[in-house]
Motif scaffolding. Structure first.
Motif, PDB file in Angstrom:
ATOM      1  N   ASN A  60      39.288  -6.797 -96.829  1.00 15.91           N
ATOM      2  CA  ASN A  60      39.971  -7.327 -98.016  1.00 15.91           C
ATOM      3  C   ASN A  60      39.309  -8.619 -98.503  1.00 15.91           C
ATOM      4  O   ASN A  60      39.129  -8.832 -99.708  1.00 15.91           O
ATOM      5  N   LEU A  63      36.184  -7.711-100.113  1.00 17.14           N
ATOM      6  CA  LEU A  63      36.452  -7.147-101.440  1.00 17.14           C
ATOM      7  C   LEU A  63      36.730  -8.257-102.456  1.00 17.14           C
ATOM      8  O   LEU A  63      36.243  -8.212-103.595  1.00 17.14           O
ATOM      9  N   LEU A  64      37.528  -9.267-102.015  1.00 15.34           N
ATOM     10  CA  LEU A  64      37.800 -10.397-102.916  1.00 15.34           C
ATOM     11  C   LEU A  64      36.510 -11.134-103.271  1.00 15.34           C
ATOM     12  O   LEU A  64      36.261 -11.474-104.437  1.00 15.34           O
ATOM     13  N   THR A  66      33.583  -9.916-103.175  1.00 13.60           N
ATOM     14  CA  THR A  66      32.763  -9.033-104.010  1.00 13.60           C
ATOM     15  C   THR A  66      33.216  -9.092-105.468  1.00 13.60           C
ATOM     16  O   THR A  66      32.388  -9.170-106.390  1.00 13.60           O
ATOM     17  N   LYS A  67      34.560  -9.090-105.667  1.00 14.56           N
ATOM     18  CA  LYS A  67      35.073  -9.178-107.036  1.00 14.56           C
ATOM     19  C   LYS A  67      34.695 -10.514-107.672  1.00 14.56           C
ATOM     20  O   LYS A  67      34.290 -10.573-108.841  1.00 14.56           O
ATOM     21  N   THR A  68      34.839 -11.593-106.861  1.00 17.43           N
ATOM     22  CA  THR A  68      34.458 -12.918-107.383  1.00 17.43           C
ATOM     23  C   THR A  68      32.975 -12.951-107.737  1.00 17.43           C
ATOM     24  O   THR A  68      32.573 -13.468-108.795  1.00 17.43           O
ATOM     25  N   THR A  69      32.164 -12.376-106.845  1.00 13.63           N
ATOM     26  CA  THR A  69      30.721 -12.343-107.100  1.00 13.63           C
ATOM     27  C   THR A  69      30.403 -11.519-108.342  1.00 13.63           C
ATOM     28  O   THR A  69      29.550 -11.902-109.163  1.00 13.63           O
ATOM     29  N   GLU A  70      31.106 -10.374-108.477  1.00 13.47           N
ATOM     30  CA  GLU A  70      30.884  -9.543-109.668  1.00 13.47           C
ATOM     31  C   GLU A  70      31.265 -10.304-110.934  1.00 13.47           C
ATOM     32  O   GLU A  70      30.556 -10.250-111.949  1.00 13.47           O
ATOM     33  N   ARG A  71      32.398 -11.074-110.860  1.00 10.09           N
ATOM     34  CA  ARG A  71      32.810 -11.863-112.021  1.00 10.09           C
ATOM     35  C   ARG A  71      31.758 -12.921-112.353  1.00 10.09           C
ATOM     36  O   ARG A  71      31.402 -13.129-113.518  1.00 10.09           O
ATOM     37  N   HIS A  74      28.837 -11.317-113.956  1.00 12.00           N
ATOM     38  CA  HIS A  74      29.090 -11.052-115.376  1.00 12.00           C
ATOM     39  C   HIS A  74      28.930 -12.327-116.200  1.00 12.00           C
ATOM     40  O   HIS A  74      28.335 -12.316-117.293  1.00 12.00           O
TER      41      HIS A  74
END
Length: 224
Positions: A60, A63-64, A66-71, A74
């Motif tokens: 988890n 995943l967080l 990863t989402k932060t990195t993806e943001r 972007h």
């Protein structure tokens, strides 16, 4: 023959089978072993469950992240697009400035050439003016009026020189004019002193004569 053989087998089985206590003991030991295996399996199960929970938490967290990195990726992509757009605009401006710079350089070279041509003409014109002035000055200097003017100027310069010499003499106590005046003053003072002495002597003589006249007058009056 069959009944006899079966009874024989039963006898052999009774002879070969262990006692009941031993069987019970073996069964108990097997049960204890199974219980121990179950406990061990439970312990392993608990450990695996705890490990699984930790892995789920890590997953988890990953995943967080990863989402932060993806943001962030972007956002970086957006920033890169903006920067690329700005770079393209700057490159276009640089091309325009370079073109204008080339044009200005050509214009400057052309103006420099024109300036050099004008300067050469001005120098030529200046030389001609000098020649004309020289010729005019020679002609003017030979005119009678100019000759007379030159003489007057020479006289004026001579008078100025004499005036400066006189001013220097007046300001300098050792100057010739001052010295001459001082000598004249000294002579005059000497003459004045001499005249005063003469006047005093004549005055004394006059007083003596007056006294003599008064005495004679008294004597005459007494004789009459």
């Amino acid at each position: 023959s069959c009944p006899s053989s079966s009874s024989h087998l039963l006898k052999m089985a009774k002879q070969n089978s262990p006692p009941l206590a031993e069987v019970v003991k073996r069964v108990f030991e097997q049960q204890q072993s199974q219980v121990s295996d179950i406990e061990k399996s439970k312990t392993v199960l608990f450990q695996l469950q705890a490990k699984c929970q930790e892995l789920e938490k890590e997953m988890n967290s990953i995943l967080l992240e990863t989402k932060t990195t993806e943001r962030e990726i972007h956002l970086q992509d957006d920033a890169i697009e903006v920067t690329q757009y700005q770079c393209e605009n700057l490159e276009a401006q640089v091309r325009v400035l370079y073109s204008e710079n080339l044009k200005l350089r050509c214009d400057a070279e052309r103006v420099q050439e024109e300036f050099e041509i004008i300067l050469a003409r001005n120098n030529e014109y200046r030389e001609k003016i000098k020649e004309h002035k020289h010729v005019f000055w020679e002609m003017e200097s030979k005119m009678p009026v100019m000759i007379e003017l030159a003489k007057k100027k020479a006289v004026v310069e001579e008078l100025k020189t004499k005036k400066e010499e006189l001013m220097c003499d007046l300001q300098n106590p050792e100057g010739s004019v001052i010295k001459q005046v001082q000598e004249e003053i000294t002579l005059l003072k000497s003459e004045i002193t001499t005249l005063k002495d003469v006047i005093n002597k004549k005055t004394d003589l006059l007083e003596e004569e007056k006294k003599k006249h008064a005495k004679l007058r008294k004597e005459i009056e007494v004789s009459h």
